[in-house]
Design a protein around this motif. Structure first.
Motif, PDB file in Angstrom:
ATOM      1  N   MET A  69       0.991  -1.125  -0.066  1.00 37.73           N
ATOM      2  CA  MET A  69      -0.023  -0.137  -0.065  1.00 37.73           C
ATOM      3  C   MET A  69       0.897   1.277  -0.104  1.00 37.73           C
ATOM      4  O   MET A  69       1.405   1.407   1.234  1.00 37.73           O
ATOM      5  N   ASP A  87      -6.756   4.942   8.706  1.00 40.09           N
ATOM      6  CA  ASP A  87      -7.765   4.307   8.945  1.00 40.09           C
ATOM      7  C   ASP A  87      -7.713   2.838   8.836  1.00 40.09           C
ATOM      8  O   ASP A  87      -8.321   1.815   9.409  1.00 40.09           O
ATOM      9  N   VAL A  88      -6.778   2.347   7.912  1.00 35.75           N
ATOM     10  CA  VAL A  88      -6.175   0.678   7.865  1.00 35.75           C
ATOM     11  C   VAL A  88      -5.700   0.221   9.213  1.00 35.75           C
ATOM     12  O   VAL A  88      -5.811  -0.715   9.717  1.00 35.75           O
ATOM     13  N   ASN A 114       2.915  -4.026   5.713  1.00 36.91           N
ATOM     14  CA  ASN A 114       2.808  -3.158   4.574  1.00 36.91           C
ATOM     15  C   ASN A 114       4.477  -2.964   4.029  1.00 36.91           C
ATOM     16  O   ASN A 114       5.423  -2.486   4.803  1.00 36.91           O
ATOM     17  N   ARG A 126      -6.887  -2.113  -0.646  1.00 36.83           N
ATOM     18  CA  ARG A 126      -8.151  -2.205   0.225  1.00 36.83           C
ATOM     19  C   ARG A 126      -8.992  -3.253  -0.108  1.00 36.83           C
ATOM     20  O   ARG A 126      -9.619  -3.789   0.780  1.00 36.83           O
ATOM     21  N   LEU A 155      -7.881  -6.142   1.871  1.00 43.10           N
ATOM     22  CA  LEU A 155      -7.983  -6.182   2.974  1.00 43.10           C
ATOM     23  C   LEU A 155      -9.251  -6.552   3.441  1.00 43.10           C
ATOM     24  O   LEU A 155      -9.824  -7.159   4.378  1.00 43.10           O
ATOM     25  N   ASP A 156     -10.253  -6.184   2.580  1.00 44.21           N
ATOM     26  CA  ASP A 156     -11.729  -6.358   2.698  1.00 44.21           C
ATOM     27  C   ASP A 156     -11.755  -7.808   2.777  1.00 44.21           C
ATOM     28  O   ASP A 156     -12.488  -8.519   3.499  1.00 44.21           O
ATOM     29  N   PRO A 211       0.878   2.249   6.231  1.00 46.55           N
ATOM     30  CA  PRO A 211      -0.469   2.117   5.821  1.00 46.55           C
ATOM     31  C   PRO A 211      -1.148   3.472   6.426  1.00 46.55           C
ATOM     32  O   PRO A 211      -1.007   3.833   7.458  1.00 46.55           O
ATOM     33  N   ARG A 251      -8.526   0.012  11.560  1.00 52.28           N
ATOM     34  CA  ARG A 251      -9.368  -1.115  11.234  1.00 52.28           C
ATOM     35  C   ARG A 251      -8.580  -2.521  11.900  1.00 52.28           C
ATOM     36  O   ARG A 251      -9.290  -3.427  12.261  1.00 52.28           O
ATOM     37  N   ALA A 252      -7.285  -2.457  11.457  1.00 55.03           N
ATOM     38  CA  ALA A 252      -6.415  -3.738  11.930  1.00 55.03           C
ATOM     39  C   ALA A 252      -6.872  -3.683  13.442  1.00 55.03           C
ATOM     40  O   ALA A 252      -7.023  -4.790  13.998  1.00 55.03           O
ATOM     41  N   GLU A 261      -3.327   1.582  -4.122  1.00 51.82           N
ATOM     42  CA  GLU A 261      -4.079   1.378  -2.855  1.00 51.82           C
ATOM     43  C   GLU A 261      -5.407   0.925  -3.080  1.00 51.82           C
ATOM     44  O   GLU A 261      -5.845  -0.046  -2.130  1.00 51.82           O
TER      45      GLU A 261
END
Lengths: 369, 369
Positions: A70, A150-151, A142, A126, A129-130, A147, A154-155, A122
């Motif tokens: 990313m 927000d990533v 990464n 993403r 990641l989804d 990253p 989320r992690a 990117e």
């Protein structure tokens, strides 16, 4: 081989293995290490889903992770066609001339040209990641910069640790400031994208710069002695990539690449921009020589170079044009002299590590054997 | 920190320190290491005699050694004037232009231009040896290739061990075949002449290639953690050069060089041919940039380049022209952040080594503190 980090992740050995092959990732985790699947080649979410399903079915409940690419710098609204249009005709001609010089055949009509730039964008990462966050991954790494925030959030919401690669203490501090949990200090001798600071110097610098964050040492590690050295330098674990390219579980597209890897010595790699436009260590070939030659047009910046050579590399691989055939790999390639199972590599690493600890205790005048 | 080799030599710590300064060499041996005096700058035998007398008077009976530069390839009947005549005028003009651009003053009439090629010639090295063998040196190291057979024999007759530097396992095997007793495996990150293989990879390769000969690890070592790492890799000791450049006992000709060394980070060196014609790691400066720039004339082969730039470097040093001012040094320069005594460096090395051994024992699940 237990550190705070290996205990946190619940693995027996503080050995992290990066690999593009699901079978290798699962075998690394089963052997007591931590397998990390490289996602850059998955442009279709369903392919990644299929391979994560496979890992789930074969990892015996052991923890594993995912590595995405990313880029730190976001490029908005740029399509692959836009990037294609930025490549000078002289560079395209150089590719055609070089392929013609070696008689590299064309692909069949409609045949896919393999590696595409899209895996590096990117939006694709993403999408990966989804998919990945539906699986119980324990680590998200990464490869290019930190990253986005927000990533990372989320992690963390999913109890997934975030790792990022760094080639200098300055980069490592940026990662820490971005909320990263683990820094992979990637030395000059490593395969793939590397800086110029060698593991021996880089590891303790990064350890001190980001303490108390855990650091993994990457670059030049493929034996138990090197694991002991990296841990002596203050790392909480080691990150191995090259070593898994020639394991029996690996699925390299070309047997000729495996043969070249097994034959290569530590002096047979080069840090070249030929692959992506950024310096990346790889087997030295007549292809890298052509790009690094002062009489040639030179390489283009990332991402142009990668796009420029994508089809050519597919052709070179498909037709196994030996003088041009290469792959990213570190200087440890000199130690990769036979095809072994992942378990055999681990047995060698742990035995060598114990012997190195015996030896260092004798030298320190402690109760060595 | 005791290995077979340190026991053989009767030193407390398996730490070998290379330095051009007699006061530093003596202090290293007094601190329990093994001081090695670099002889390349001694063109007059009496100067070497004076400095060896000084060491004898200040080393408290501890063992020490000498490092000479005896090129592997013998050049018969070639004078300095012959070599001068081989330098193209375009290169001389580039030197003049670059010095003029930075306003570097001329030397006074009759003023010596410092470093001369003569220190690198075999006949000079042999004169040095005639002097040195009158002293109880315990080690003779050679920086460029294996010394000639008669020199090895002469050393062995006097119970002097012979060491030689190697940047690859292949070179190391050549040294072994030439009757050398100790191989110094010099990694990419080291100061001065270096190959491209990093210490993490090079050390175990050389250890395995020349076993049971003892190997010293050089390059990237300046802390106890790095000593522990190098010994984990199988070395019987470490060879440190850069670390002594900023000790209080050192006598660098220019305080500005010391300031630059203390300020430099690990990324501020470059492996350049600008100094001697062979790749040597040094501080990156506008001088090295000028030589490495594709628009310049490029460097000449050894020994032409060294002769070409000798007077220029003397002027740059004498007048402390900061943008051009450099010195050979390794990537460990990033750790050289204060002027300390040799003893303080040793205290730090031994304390750090013990802590690293504690840590590796904890990780290995042994009786660590």
């Amino acid at each position: 081989m237990q550190t705070e980090l290996s205990k946190t992740l619940g693995v027996e050995h503080a050995v992290f293995g990066f690999t593009p092959f699901p079978a290798v990732a699962a075998a690394i985790s089963r052997a007591g290490g931590f397998g990390v699947l490289g996602a850059v080649r998955y442009t279709a979410p369903d392919d990644l889903k299929r391979d994560l399903d496979w890992i789930e079915a074969h990892v015996d409940g052991k923890p594993y992770g995912l590595d995405v690419v990313m880029p730190a710098k976001k490029v908005e609204g740029v399509t692959e066609a836009d990037v294609e249009a930025m490549i000078p005709e002289g560079h395209r001609q150089f590719v055609r001339d070089t392929l013609a010089k070696y008689g590299v055949p064309e692909l069949a009509e409609g045949e896919a040209s393999g590696w595409r730039i899209t895996g590096w964008m990117e939006q694709v990462a993403r999408t990966q990641l989804d998919v990945a966050f539906d699986y119980p991954i324990r680590l998200l790494a990464n490869a290019l910069g930190s990253p986005p925030a927000d990533v990372v959030d989320r992690a963390h919401d999913r109890d997934v640790l975030v790792a990022a690669l760094a080639g200098s203490a300055r980069h490592a501090v940026k990662h820490r400031d971005a909320g990263i949990d683990i820094v992979v200090a990637q030395g000059y001798e490593a395969g793939g994208h590397t800086g110029e600071i060698a593991t021996m110097v880089l590891t303790p610098e990064v350890v001190d710069a980001v303490a108390p964050l855990p650091v993994l040492a990457a670059g030049g590690i493929g034996s138990g002695r090197q694991v002991a050295a990296a841990l002596s330098l203050g790392a909480q674990g080691v990150w191995l990539g090259s070593m898994w390219l020639t394991v029996t579980e690996a699925d390299l597209s070309s047997p000729a690449v495996t043969r070249k890897l097994l034959a290569a010595g530590s002096g047979d790699t080069v840090r070249s921009r030929a692959l992506t436009g950024k310096p990346a260590r790889q087997l030295r070939t007549e292809w890298t020589d052509a790009w690094d030659d002062a009489t040639g047009p030179g390489t283009l910046p990332m991402p142009l170079q990668g796009l420029l050579v994508a089809e050519a590399l597919t052709r070179i691989q498909k037709y196994e044009v030996e003088p041009l055939l290469g792959t990213p790999v570190g200087q440890i390639v000199g130690r990769m002299t036979s095809e072994r199972s992942v378990q055999a590599v681990f047995d060698d690493l742990t035995r060598g590590f114990e012997q190195a600890v015996d030896r260092i205790n004798r030298i320190a005048g402690r109760s060595g054997k």
